[in-house]
Design a protein around this motif. Sequence first.
Motif, mmCIF file in Angstrom:
data_model
loop_
_atom_site.group_PDB
_atom_site.id
_atom_site.type_symbol
_atom_site.label_atom_id
_atom_site.label_comp_id
_atom_site.label_asym_id
_atom_site.label_seq_id
_atom_site.Cartn_x
_atom_site.Cartn_y
_atom_site.Cartn_z
ATOM 1 N N ASP A 28 0.870 -1.048 -0.109
ATOM 2 C CA ASP A 28 0.003 -0.045 0.038
ATOM 3 C C ASP A 28 0.876 1.341 0.050
ATOM 4 O O ASP A 28 2.010 1.285 0.740
ATOM 5 N N VAL A 29 0.545 2.112 -0.643
ATOM 6 C CA VAL A 29 1.190 3.533 -0.618
ATOM 7 C C VAL A 29 1.404 4.194 0.485
ATOM 8 O O VAL A 29 2.199 4.955 0.846
ATOM 9 N N ASN A 30 0.519 3.892 1.592
ATOM 10 C CA ASN A 30 0.570 4.507 2.700
ATOM 11 C C ASN A 30 1.170 3.694 3.861
ATOM 12 O O ASN A 30 1.388 3.908 4.941
ATOM 13 N N GLU A 31 1.822 2.611 3.242
ATOM 14 C CA GLU A 31 2.624 1.709 4.322
ATOM 15 C C GLU A 31 3.881 2.379 4.917
ATOM 16 O O GLU A 31 4.734 2.958 4.154
ATOM 17 N N LEU A 32 4.100 2.438 6.118
ATOM 18 C CA LEU A 32 5.047 2.873 6.675
ATOM 19 C C LEU A 32 5.566 2.221 7.857
ATOM 20 O O LEU A 32 5.110 1.527 8.681
ATOM 21 N N LEU A 141 2.907 3.258 20.205
ATOM 22 C CA LEU A 141 1.814 3.424 19.442
ATOM 23 C C LEU A 141 1.976 2.392 18.098
ATOM 24 O O LEU A 141 1.108 1.798 17.668
ATOM 25 N N TRP A 142 3.138 2.372 17.482
ATOM 26 C CA TRP A 142 3.403 1.725 16.349
ATOM 27 C C TRP A 142 3.066 0.163 16.351
ATOM 28 O O TRP A 142 2.480 -0.438 15.759
ATOM 29 N N LEU A 143 3.795 -0.239 17.533
ATOM 30 C CA LEU A 143 3.664 -1.473 17.884
ATOM 31 C C LEU A 143 2.382 -2.028 18.239
ATOM 32 O O LEU A 143 1.686 -3.326 18.024
ATOM 33 N N GLU A 144 1.496 -1.200 18.947
ATOM 34 C CA GLU A 144 0.169 -1.436 19.413
ATOM 35 C C GLU A 144 -0.557 -1.727 18.073
ATOM 36 O O GLU A 144 -1.569 -2.410 18.068
ATOM 37 N N ALA A 145 -0.223 -0.657 17.099
ATOM 38 C CA ALA A 145 -1.295 -0.832 15.834
ATOM 39 C C ALA A 145 -0.739 -2.156 15.160
ATOM 40 O O ALA A 145 -1.717 -2.970 14.693
ATOM 41 N N TYR A 146 0.611 -2.403 15.054
ATOM 42 C CA TYR A 146 1.036 -3.737 14.455
ATOM 43 C C TYR A 146 0.334 -4.949 15.300
ATOM 44 O O TYR A 146 -0.199 -5.858 14.429
ATOM 45 N N LYS A 147 0.300 -4.928 16.459
ATOM 46 C CA LYS A 147 -0.529 -5.909 17.122
ATOM 47 C C LYS A 147 -1.815 -6.250 16.587
ATOM 48 O O LYS A 147 -2.334 -7.436 16.478
ATOM 49 N N ALA A 148 -2.580 -4.985 16.640
ATOM 50 C CA ALA A 148 -4.075 -5.184 16.182
ATOM 51 C C ALA A 148 -4.145 -5.772 14.730
ATOM 52 O O ALA A 148 -4.746 -6.578 14.542
ATOM 53 N N GLN A 149 -3.293 -5.107 13.945
ATOM 54 C CA GLN A 149 -3.224 -5.548 12.333
ATOM 55 C C GLN A 149 -2.932 -6.822 12.155
ATOM 56 O O GLN A 149 -3.902 -7.508 11.429
ATOM 57 N N GLU A 150 -2.077 -7.338 12.730
ATOM 58 C CA GLU A 150 -1.801 -8.983 12.722
ATOM 59 C C GLU A 150 -2.624 -9.918 13.483
ATOM 60 O O GLU A 150 -2.906 -11.148 12.959
ATOM 61 N N LEU A 202 -10.641 -5.247 17.715
ATOM 62 C CA LEU A 202 -9.287 -5.063 17.060
ATOM 63 C C LEU A 202 -9.078 -3.872 16.327
ATOM 64 O O LEU A 202 -8.183 -3.225 16.268
ATOM 65 N N LYS A 203 -10.034 -3.922 15.452
ATOM 66 C CA LYS A 203 -9.960 -2.575 14.648
ATOM 67 C C LYS A 203 -10.380 -1.388 15.363
ATOM 68 O O LYS A 203 -9.549 -0.348 14.754
ATOM 69 N N GLN A 204 -10.843 -1.565 16.431
ATOM 70 C CA GLN A 204 -11.023 -0.116 17.120
ATOM 71 C C GLN A 204 -9.579 0.326 17.831
ATOM 72 O O GLN A 204 -9.139 1.463 17.699
ATOM 73 N N LYS A 205 -8.852 -0.617 18.398
ATOM 74 C CA LYS A 205 -7.718 -0.528 18.771
ATOM 75 C C LYS A 205 -6.726 -0.150 17.577
ATOM 76 O O LYS A 205 -5.824 0.651 17.937
ATOM 77 N N LYS A 206 -6.535 -0.670 16.692
ATOM 78 C CA LYS A 206 -5.620 -0.341 15.353
ATOM 79 C C LYS A 206 -6.124 1.141 15.115
ATOM 80 O O LYS A 206 -4.938 2.070 15.088
ATOM 81 N N SER A 234 -7.984 4.193 7.955
ATOM 82 C CA SER A 234 -8.504 3.229 7.028
ATOM 83 C C SER A 234 -7.645 2.663 6.063
ATOM 84 O O SER A 234 -7.695 1.759 5.265
ATOM 85 N N ASN A 235 -6.670 3.734 5.366
ATOM 86 C CA ASN A 235 -5.906 3.370 4.199
ATOM 87 C C ASN A 235 -4.411 2.912 4.541
ATOM 88 O O ASN A 235 -3.545 2.503 3.808
ATOM 89 N N LEU A 236 -3.990 3.150 5.878
ATOM 90 C CA LEU A 236 -2.503 2.793 6.324
ATOM 91 C C LEU A 236 -2.541 1.468 6.484
ATOM 92 O O LEU A 236 -3.207 0.796 7.248
ATOM 93 N N LEU A 237 -1.449 0.854 6.266
ATOM 94 C CA LEU A 237 -1.066 -0.462 6.478
ATOM 95 C C LEU A 237 0.662 -0.434 6.821
ATOM 96 O O LEU A 237 1.298 0.246 6.102
#
Length: 452
Positions: A28-32, A141-150, A202-206, A234-237
């Motif tokens: 995704d173009v928004n992947e960071l 924060l990043w790792l929390e988002a990663y945890k929720a994503q995975e 999980l989506k809420q946490k992410k 919604s666009n960020l991966l």
Amino acid sequence: MIYKSLFLSSLIISSSFSLELDDIVKKDVNELALQNVIKIAVLNDSWLKGNEYSQEAIEESSIAAGTYADPKVTIGAANIPTDTFDLNQEAMTQLKVGISQMFPRGDSLEIRQEQLKLQASQYPYQREDRKGKLTVQIAQLWLEAYKAQESIALIEKNRSLFEQLADIAESSYSSAFGKTRQQDIIRAQLELTKLEDRLTLLKQKKDTALLSLSEWLSDFTEDKINSENILESSNLLLPRSLPNIEMINPNYFNLKEDSEKILTTFENHPSIKNIEQKIKATSKSIKLARENYKPQFSVNTSYAKREDDLMGRNRADLFSVGLTFDLPIFVKNKQDKELKVAMLKTKSVETEKILQYKKLFSLYETTKADLIRLKERQSLYLTKLLPQMNEQSEASLTAYTNDDGDFPEVVRSRISQLNAQIDILNINVDIQKNIVKYNYLFTDNAENIVNR
């Protein structure tokens, strides 16, 4: 029986658990990446910019503080007769111009200038400590988002299996073949509903973690928002692979009760360096207070012009010079108190250093304890728990397909296996989060916290 066989085949293929998720994912173009997020956050941190301005202001003040006060010029007319206002009438009448210069007490200017320079020297350490804390905060924060994503990816990956399980149970019940009961169908649907609820949570946490990140990634300049830098959650991966952050000074992790060596290492920490410079700057106040016991001098000179007398005879002009100084003899309630105040303030700042040492050491102890337990859990999951979960899942499924087991046991085993996969993901992420906090303690360069 054919439904169960097909289900068994699909489940056995998917039951082999791997710590790595799918390697092939849509980019995704928004992947960071984590490092990029931290760099952007540091660049956009207004506090750092404000701190630089504050340092520059104090540096400029130090130049001004080392400069003498401006001389004072006096212009006037003295002794003018009020009956005629004739400047030639009286010999005392004169047009006068004078200049005076105040000199500082002792070396107070130099001391004040040194004090301000020391205050300015605190700011680079403050910025470095701020960068370190910001790196830790962004990484959490990043790792929390990663945890929720995975976790979402794991549930999505297993949801199809639960859907197949529900379909097979319904087909088996409709055909009246085997031991499938109506409550088995209800149980399968219930578990699907629970999965949906977990996905929503999980989506809420992410979203919450990503929106918190957007605070640091949005560029606010001159009351305007650069909308290109605002992240749409919604666009960020995030990248699918978990960063493998290396531990700085791993030898200190294995030290046992060697607190003195740990505290010695903390001497180079930016937060400690900042307080040390603050102590030096504050101690200058003691020297400055001692200068108040010295007199302050002022030199003044004046030139007075007199007009000729009424007979036309020339009157000599007058020149005056004087020295003024105070006598600091009543020092008990002024100079003595000011000196005591300066000493007490210095001692107060010294206690800040002790408190900061305690704070850093406490963070070291708690982080170390967390890492030890997390690594123990990681080893337990990888060597025993996950293989046992897989075996239990396959055994319960085999028994069910052979009409020797019940449906609820199959569901429970699959849920336990999914929970174990999410648990090991959480453990791996929490290890990285604690390594970030550990690295913050043992580096004087914030860039090394996650970039090693």
